[in-house]
Design a protein around this motif. Structure first.
Motif, PDB file in Angstrom:
ATOM      1  N   GLN A 162      43.526  39.207  46.994  1.00  0.00           N
ATOM      2  CA  GLN A 162      42.121  39.269  47.409  1.00  0.00           C
ATOM      3  C   GLN A 162      41.177  39.268  46.222  1.00  0.00           C
ATOM      4  OE1 GLN A 162      42.427  42.849  49.908  1.00  0.00           O
ATOM      5  NE2 GLN A 162      41.914  41.600  51.695  1.00  0.00           N
ATOM      6  N   PHE A 163      41.637  39.765  45.082  1.00  0.00           N
ATOM      7  CA  PHE A 163      40.787  39.785  43.894  1.00  0.00           C
ATOM      8  C   PHE A 163      40.651  38.413  43.252  1.00  0.00           C
ATOM      9  CE2 PHE A 163      41.411  44.535  43.334  1.00  0.00           C
ATOM     10  CZ  PHE A 163      40.071  44.827  43.476  1.00  0.00           C
ATOM     11  N   VAL A 166      37.346  36.886  43.149  1.00  0.00           N
ATOM     12  CA  VAL A 166      36.416  37.556  42.230  1.00  0.00           C
ATOM     13  C   VAL A 166      36.691  37.149  40.782  1.00  0.00           C
ATOM     14  CG1 VAL A 166      35.597  39.783  41.372  1.00  0.00           C
ATOM     15  CG2 VAL A 166      36.180  39.507  43.793  1.00  0.00           C
ATOM     16  N   PHE A 167      37.967  37.190  40.396  1.00  0.00           N
ATOM     17  CA  PHE A 167      38.328  36.977  38.992  1.00  0.00           C
ATOM     18  C   PHE A 167      38.630  35.516  38.651  1.00  0.00           C
ATOM     19  CE2 PHE A 167      39.199  41.493  39.524  1.00  0.00           C
ATOM     20  CZ  PHE A 167      38.802  42.036  38.319  1.00  0.00           C
TER      21      PHE A 167
END
Length: 244
Positions: A162-163, A166-167
């Motif tokens: 899920q990150f 973002v990253f």
């Protein structure tokens, strides 16, 4: 931090990975296979010559991010990290030990990927091959550092995935792979210029084409290095002993 404890952590991580053939295959073989697939898709065209350097930045970066973040998270979930930190082992020793271990793997991964892209897939490099290795290694280390940072906030392997939006995903979209950054809307161009993967792509493109001098490339390597150091510091400060 204690150098002996850091090196002991590095040795322990490398021993664990050596006994995990699937992780070794994911780290060392999968990026090259993906680069080869892209080269095959654009066979008999000039497209791979244009996007090949970006693929050298993209696939190792993603793989190192995933493997590092999941491996670190498992240490915390299993209670191993809590046991280690109850001994004379600081967070800095743990993070730096992991960084060194995966950094060594990143060097090997880069050697395989660059060799495969140039010798098998026919990617032509007009600039210094040595500089190409330096940038590609910095890019893989970036994936490692951001993976360590992501693992400090994630509680499960699913959260690690899920990150990625973002990253990882913003860096892919704004890195100039799909559209040159100077053609993006002004705000997105500014954001893209501050993302480290953008500079890795720029540097690899510059080495590939030979259109820029070495100072241009080293400046981008320095920018990536700053991101790596920052991610490692923040990751060590936010690392939890155990996942609730």
């Amino acid at each position: 931090m204690n150098p002996m404890r850091t090196l002991a952590t590095t040795g322990r991580v490398l021993t664990q990975i050596r006994n995990d053939p699937r992780t070794i295959a994911l780290l060392l073989i999968v990026p090259s296979l993906l680069i080869g697939l892209v080269a095959w898709i654009f066979d008999e065209t000039e497209v791979f010559a244009d996007i090949g350097p970006a693929m050298l930045a993209l696939f190792p970066f993603i793989v190192m991010f995933l493997v590092t973040s999941i491996a670190t998270l498992r240490e915390r979930r299993s209670g191993t990290l809590e046991r280690l930190l109850s001994m004379p082992l600081g967070r800095g020793d743990f993070i730096l030990g992991y960084t060194l271990a995966f950094g060594l793997l990143a060097v090997i991964q880069t050697t395989v990927a660059v060799g495969y892209a140039t010798l098998v897939c026919g990617l032509e490099i007009e600039g210094s091959v040595g500089l190409l290795f330096v940038v590609a290694i910095a890019d893989a280390l970036l994936g490692t550092a951001l993976g360590l940072l992501a693992s400090a906030f994630a509680r499960t392997e699913f959260q690690v995935v899920q990150f990625m939006p973002v990253f990882v995903f913003p860096q892919i979209l704004l890195g100039g792979i799909f559209l040159p950054r100077d053609q993006l809307p002004d705000l997105l161009e500014v954001i893209g210029d501050w993302l480290p993967l953008s500079h890795a792509i720029d540097a690899l493109d510059a080495v590939s084409t030979g259109n820029e001098d070495d100072s241009y490339i080293w400046l981008r390597v320095l920018f990536i290095a700053c991101w790596i150091v920052g991610a490692i510091i923040v990751g060590s400060l936010t690392l939890r002993r155990r996942t609730p």
